[in-house]
Design an enzyme around this catalytic site. Structure first.
Site, PDB file in Angstrom:
ATOM      1  CG  LEU A 249      -8.603 -56.601  80.009  1.00  0.00           C
ATOM      2  CD1 LEU A 249      -7.931 -55.695  81.031  1.00  0.00           C
ATOM      3  CD2 LEU A 249      -8.361 -58.074  80.344  1.00  0.00           C
ATOM      4  CG  HIS A 250      -9.257 -51.500  76.073  1.00  0.00           C
ATOM      5  ND1 HIS A 250     -10.115 -51.155  77.118  1.00  0.00           N
ATOM      6  CD2 HIS A 250      -8.562 -50.364  75.773  1.00  0.00           C
ATOM      7  CE1 HIS A 250      -9.952 -49.884  77.421  1.00  0.00           C
ATOM      8  NE2 HIS A 250      -9.015 -49.381  76.649  1.00  0.00           N
ATOM      9  CG  MET A 251      -2.502 -54.999  75.089  1.00  0.00           C
ATOM     10  SD  MET A 251      -1.808 -56.652  74.763  1.00  0.00           S
ATOM     11  CE  MET A 251      -2.032 -57.447  76.346  1.00  0.00           C
TER      12      MET A 251
END
Length: 331
Positions: A249-251
């Site tokens: 998960l990465h923003m």
């Protein structure tokens, strides 16, 4: 003394026979048979291994000193490793005869190199480093590997688990969140914000993940505020790709200048300038209300194939080179 008549079958092979009296005779493929006495030391030149000659008991007679095979004059030849201590190198099944230990002096070949001589005396050939490596690679490890840490899709996991090992790539990290520089930035400023735990994509998110995402967003907002002060006029967006290419998960935190040599094709551009890029606030709200995150892959990937439009004025450009020229004057 029993004697064995033999001939060598095959091609490009030769047999060196050293008799008990010290004489040496060479038997080549296709040449007439030679006599080999029990106790004589035999070597196959090509492989440098001793050869054991044996014959069934039925072919010998107790009154004869000559082996007389019933079917063919050739004896069976068996390659073997050198015998262990206390075991005779050669033996016959001739009844009433005591096995004779052969002379242990190694056979000297004038054409034999020192390396081949060493190989001749080694009980087992030494395995090369490559052979040992290949053998080790086939051995299954007992240590489980993180599922998200394999291949390109899992390349972000090491940063999450051990950020101290990548000081040049890490912008910030604490107990909850880590921020790294995107390895292939699509703009002048491009960061990835991740939780300090392995989160295997959107499918791992539930309503209980909302606080974690809010921590990520809070840090992203602080970054944008500081960067805007340091670089007046720079605009940023914070969000997620609807169909991410990497599992962790990465923003994304990315400036809107899109001034980068790594911005090379339509897919790169449309992944940040269409609905394929989902704002972080909308993303978190959707997770809080529905308890899960899911995007239609076919529909969203179709957005990547659409036309190129300027993010500032909306003009349509035919290709990326023209877009980059246009961006230099369009603000």
């Amino acid at each position: 003394m029993p004697v064995l008549r033999c001939s060598l079958l095959g091609v490009n092979s030769s047999l060196i026979v050293r008799a008990r009296d010290g004489s040496i005779e060479t038997l080549d493929a296709g040449k007439p048979p030679c006599k080999i006495f029990a106790g004589d030391k035999l070597h196959l030149v090509g492989n440098m291994f001793p050869i054991i000659f044996s014959a069934p008991r039925s072919v010998a007679t107790s009154n004869s000193r000559i082996w007389k095979p019933e079917v063919a004059p050739e004896a069976d030849v068996f390659l073997s490793s050198p015998p262990t201590k206390g075991t005779p190198e050669f033996s016959t099944s001739h009844p009433g005869k005591k096995r004779k230990q052969p002379d242990d002096t190694p056979l000297e070949d004038p054409m034999m190199t020192p390396a081949k001589k060493q190989k001749l005396h080694d009980p087992e050939p030494t395995k090369s480093a490559f052979a040992l490596l290949m053998q080790a690679s086939k051995t299954k490890s007992t240590v489980p590997e993180p599922k998200a840490a394999s291949g390109w899709a899992g390349a972000l996991a090491p940063y999450v688990l051990t950020p101290e090992k990548f000081p040049e790539a890490v912008y910030h990290h604490d107990d909850k969140v880590i921020v790294i520089y995107d390895k292939f930035p699509k703009a002048k400023f491009h960061f990835l914000v991740m939780p300090r735990a392995i989160v295997d994509g959107f499918r791992a998110l539930t309503s209980s993940s909302v606080p974690m995402l809010k921590d990520m967003k809070i840090l992203a907002d602080k970054m944008v505020k500081k960067l805007t002060l340091d670089h007046p006029g720079t605009k940023f967006r914070v969000g997620f790709h609807a169909i991410p290419s990497m599992r962790q998960l990465h923003m994304h935190v990315i400036s809107q200048d899109f001034n980068s040599e790594h911005l090379k094709n339509k897919k790169h551009w449309n992944s940040f300038t269409t609905k394929f890029f989902v704002d972080a606030d909308s993303f978190i709200s959707k997770l809080a209300s529905k308890g899960s995150i899911e995007f239609d892959k076919a529909n969203y990937e179709e957005l990547l194939k659409g036309p190129i439009h300027c993010v500032h004025c909306g003009s349509e450009l035919s290709n990326i080179p023209r877009l980059k020229i246009h961006l230099q004057t369009c603000k």
